[in-house]
Scaffold this motif. Structure first.
Motif, PDB file in Angstrom:
ATOM      1  N   ILE A 446       0.838  -1.198   0.000  1.00  0.00           N
ATOM      2  CA  ILE A 446       0.000   0.000   0.000  1.00  0.00           C
ATOM      3  C   ILE A 446       0.874   1.250   0.000  1.00  0.00           C
ATOM      4  O   ILE A 446       0.635   2.210  -0.739  1.00  0.00           O
ATOM      5  CB  ILE A 446      -0.947   0.002   1.218  1.00  0.00           C
ATOM      6  N   LEU A 447       1.924   1.251   0.829  1.00  0.00           N
ATOM      7  CA  LEU A 447       2.811   2.420   0.912  1.00  0.00           C
ATOM      8  C   LEU A 447       3.611   2.597  -0.374  1.00  0.00           C
ATOM      9  O   LEU A 447       3.823   3.728  -0.832  1.00  0.00           O
ATOM     10  CB  LEU A 447       3.751   2.282   2.105  1.00  0.00           C
ATOM     11  N   ALA A 448       4.060   1.495  -0.969  1.00  0.00           N
ATOM     12  CA  ALA A 448       4.785   1.575  -2.242  1.00  0.00           C
ATOM     13  C   ALA A 448       3.905   2.194  -3.316  1.00  0.00           C
ATOM     14  O   ALA A 448       4.365   2.994  -4.147  1.00  0.00           O
ATOM     15  CB  ALA A 448       5.254   0.186  -2.664  1.00  0.00           C
ATOM     16  N   ALA A 449       2.607   1.859  -3.283  1.00  0.00           N
ATOM     17  CA  ALA A 449       1.667   2.458  -4.233  1.00  0.00           C
ATOM     18  C   ALA A 449       1.471   3.943  -3.948  1.00  0.00           C
ATOM     19  O   ALA A 449       1.394   4.771  -4.865  1.00  0.00           O
ATOM     20  CB  ALA A 449       0.326   1.723  -4.160  1.00  0.00           C
ATOM     21  N   ALA A 453       7.408   4.272  -4.881  1.00  0.00           N
ATOM     22  CA  ALA A 453       8.818   4.049  -4.559  1.00  0.00           C
ATOM     23  C   ALA A 453       8.943   2.700  -3.850  1.00  0.00           C
ATOM     24  O   ALA A 453       7.988   2.238  -3.220  1.00  0.00           O
ATOM     25  CB  ALA A 453       9.353   5.159  -3.659  1.00  0.00           C
ATOM     26  N   PRO A 454      10.119   2.048  -3.948  1.00  0.00           N
ATOM     27  CA  PRO A 454      10.303   0.773  -3.243  1.00  0.00           C
ATOM     28  C   PRO A 454      10.227   0.968  -1.730  1.00  0.00           C
ATOM     29  O   PRO A 454      10.717   1.965  -1.202  1.00  0.00           O
ATOM     30  CB  PRO A 454      11.716   0.327  -3.650  1.00  0.00           C
ATOM     31  N   GLU A 503       8.429  -3.615  -4.509  1.00  0.00           N
ATOM     32  CA  GLU A 503       8.426  -2.584  -5.552  1.00  0.00           C
ATOM     33  C   GLU A 503       6.984  -2.138  -5.808  1.00  0.00           C
ATOM     34  O   GLU A 503       6.052  -2.922  -5.661  1.00  0.00           O
ATOM     35  CB  GLU A 503       9.026  -3.137  -6.849  1.00  0.00           C
ATOM     36  N   PRO A 504       6.783  -0.876  -6.217  1.00  0.00           N
ATOM     37  CA  PRO A 504       5.413  -0.417  -6.499  1.00  0.00           C
ATOM     38  C   PRO A 504       4.837  -1.100  -7.738  1.00  0.00           C
ATOM     39  O   PRO A 504       5.537  -1.258  -8.747  1.00  0.00           O
ATOM     40  CB  PRO A 504       5.593   1.090  -6.724  1.00  0.00           C
ATOM     41  N   ASP A 505       3.590  -1.516  -7.655  1.00  0.00           N
ATOM     42  CA  ASP A 505       2.861  -2.077  -8.790  1.00  0.00           C
ATOM     43  C   ASP A 505       2.170  -0.918  -9.522  1.00  0.00           C
ATOM     44  O   ASP A 505       1.397  -0.174  -8.904  1.00  0.00           O
ATOM     45  CB  ASP A 505       1.824  -3.074  -8.279  1.00  0.00           C
TER      46      ASP A 505
END
Length: 533
Positions: A446-449, A453-454, A503-505
């Motif tokens: 959720i945070l990466a989204a 950022a990774p 990693e962000p999707d």
């Protein structure tokens, strides 16, 4: 068995460091050994109170909680290693930053402790930001002080000393009126060249309040400023009895400078170097990014603080994060109890959090605000937890949980968008820590989204700020001459540690952006709730 003997010898010989942090809901004590890994712990749960429209903790709660957490740690040492804890190598205290604690010449607290959570300082915050051309958030101690002056509160003329919660505890145990530079940077702006309060701004403040004819100057009531590694006093006889009511702990133990939870979070995640950042997600949420250069202009949504070594950090802070989410999980727990199912609470959290990953990318059109208290990032002095949906929303459990996880980071993302999109700040990696990351992969995704950022979570991230301040205590006595805090952490603490990176999707990133459009438009609903409910 041999390991226990080694640890036992460390404890007996005082080759340990003790860190104690006052969080919003828990006071935690952690004892670490020579290799900087935790060997014992103790904790005490506590809650803030809303009294006379002010969020506060009672002084007796501070000492009761400190003593209880220490007693539990000492009992843990006794149970594990059959040693009575009489000394440690060094001690450090940290706490939630900012707030307002002022004392008279007799060292008496003049008004109840006002915590960072209060959002009643908008007038002073705006005035000081304009005066200094430097963002002064409502939470900062100087904003609390100036608001009390503007309110013409009776106690103002009697102030002899102002400090923070961490500074208060440190003072009472050592007699030293000091703060670590990271903690001090949330009291008053720091001059990065001197690692001390900005003298020009202090003079500006003194001139601003001169017509009030106060019997003090600002520089006379603020605590001194120290950087990580500097000596900050020793545990006095009185302090030892205050910490350990059994009278077993011996005085004379050195203490490191008291720090704030922002600084200890940076240390605990090894994110004190430039282009690194960390996110602490619990009752509140804040993102810390160590900057390579100053920001181009003042942003009211971004605090500028420092690392424990005095390097510039941009902070995007939100007052609310997990409290409303926890309340909803509590509702599901009530349901399982009513149905006669006995479900472990950790399992319940894990199941519901993982369900969120099955939801629509944008949360299915649902909307939530977990504003249990006011939220400065979106300019709310009061909060109203709120959930809303339209007739066309895809209302199911997965989207419900996804929306509540999205909104836990919503206010903070507004600030981070300024840093990443407007100021073009470069980030190599974000380290996550706090309760929202306990379920593997969910909070990270959720945070990466949210940040595109990774996001990594270290195996030690769950140790939190108490471990971070224990590391600072260890560094203060074990750091080699000329060794920077960054070098100490890399070589003595985190060498060989691998974090789990997500990693962000791209689909999740686009979905979070859709949610944020809804979040910003829906603030009018939250405003109506505050004004009418």
């Amino acid at each position: 068995m041999s390991l226990d003997v080694n640890v036992k010898n460390m404890i007996v010989e005082g080759k340990t460091a003790l860190g104690i942090e006052f969080g919003s809901t828990r006071i935690k004590a952690v004892l670490i050994g020579e290799d900087n890994t935790p060997i014992a712990s103790g904790s005490h749960d506590w809650e803030n109170r809303l009294e006379n429209n002010m969020w506060t903790y009672h002084v007796e709660d501070i000492w009761k909680g400190l003593q209880d957490s220490y007693q539990k740690l000492a009992a843990d040492v006794k149970q594990q290693y059959d040693v009575t804890l009489t000394t440690v190598g060094s001690i450090g205290f940290s706490a939630m930053m900012h707030g307002y604690m002022v004392f008279d010449k007799n060292d008496e607290l003049l008004v109840p402790f006002r915590t960072w959570r209060n959002n009643l300082q908008e007038q002073s915050s705006k005035a000081l930001t304009e005066l200094f051309n430097y963002n002064i958030p409502q939470r900062w101690s100087i904003a609390h002080l100036y608001q009390a002056i503007l309110n013409q509160e009776e106690h103002i003329a009697n102030i002899n000393f102002q400090t923070t919660l961490a500074g208060y505890v440190h003072w009472k145990l050592t007699g030293e009126k000091v703060l670590g530079v990271g903690e001090a940077s949330g009291v008053f702006p720091i001059d990065l060249s001197t690692k001390d309060y900005n003298k020009t701004m202090i003079q500006q403040f003194n001139e601003l309040v001169e017509p009030k004819n106060l019997p003090w100057k600002l520089e006379d009531i603020l605590p001194g400023v120290l950087v990580a590694g500097e000596k900050a006093g020793k545990l006095t006889e009185e302090g030892a009895k205050l910490l350990d009511v059994s009278g077993t702990l011996q005085p004379g133990i050195p203490l490191c400078p008291p720090e704030g939870d922002a600084g200890t979070g940076m240390v605990a995640t090894n994110s004190v170097a430039q282009r690194t950042g960390n996110v602490s997600a619990g009752t509140s949420a804040f993102a810390m990014v160590v900057l390579e250069k100053d920001l181009s202009k003042v942003h009211p949504e971004i605090d500028l603080v420092t690392t424990p070594t005095g390097n510039l950090v941009a902070m995007a802070h939100s007052n609310n994060c997990s409290s409303d989410l926890n309340a909803w999980v509590g509702l599901f727990e009530e349901f399982t109890d009513a149905m006669g199912f006995e479900v472990d609470k950790n399992k319940l959290f894990e199941t519901l959090f993982k369900k969120a990953l099955e939801g629509d990318a944008d949360g299915g059109g649902l909307l939530s605000y977990g504003y249990l208290s006011g939220e400065h990032m979106t300019h709310f002095e009061e909060g109203r937890p709120l959930f809303a949906r339209s007739s066309g929303s895809n209302f199911n459990l997965a989207n419900f949980m996804r929306t509540h996880l999205f909104t836990a980071f919503g206010a903070m993302k507004i600030g981070m968008d300024i840093l990443l999109k407007e100021e073009k700040v470069k980030l190599d990696e974000i380290l996550g820590h706090g309760g929202l990351f306990k379920t593997e992969g969910v909070g990270q995704s959720i945070l990466a989204a949210a940040f595109n950022a990774p996001v990594s979570v270290m195996e030690t991230a769950g140790e939190g700020g108490a471990w971070g301040i224990a590391l600072l205590a260890s560094y203060s006595v074990n750091g080699e001459e000329g060794q920077t805090l960054e070098d100490y952490l890399n070589s003595k603490v985190f060498a060989g540690q691998q974090g789990k990176k997500v990693e962000p999707d791209p689909k999740d990133v686009a979905g979070f952006e859709q949610f944020m459009e809804r979040y910003k438009k829906g603030l009018a609903i939250e405003r109506a709730a505050v004004e009418n409910l």
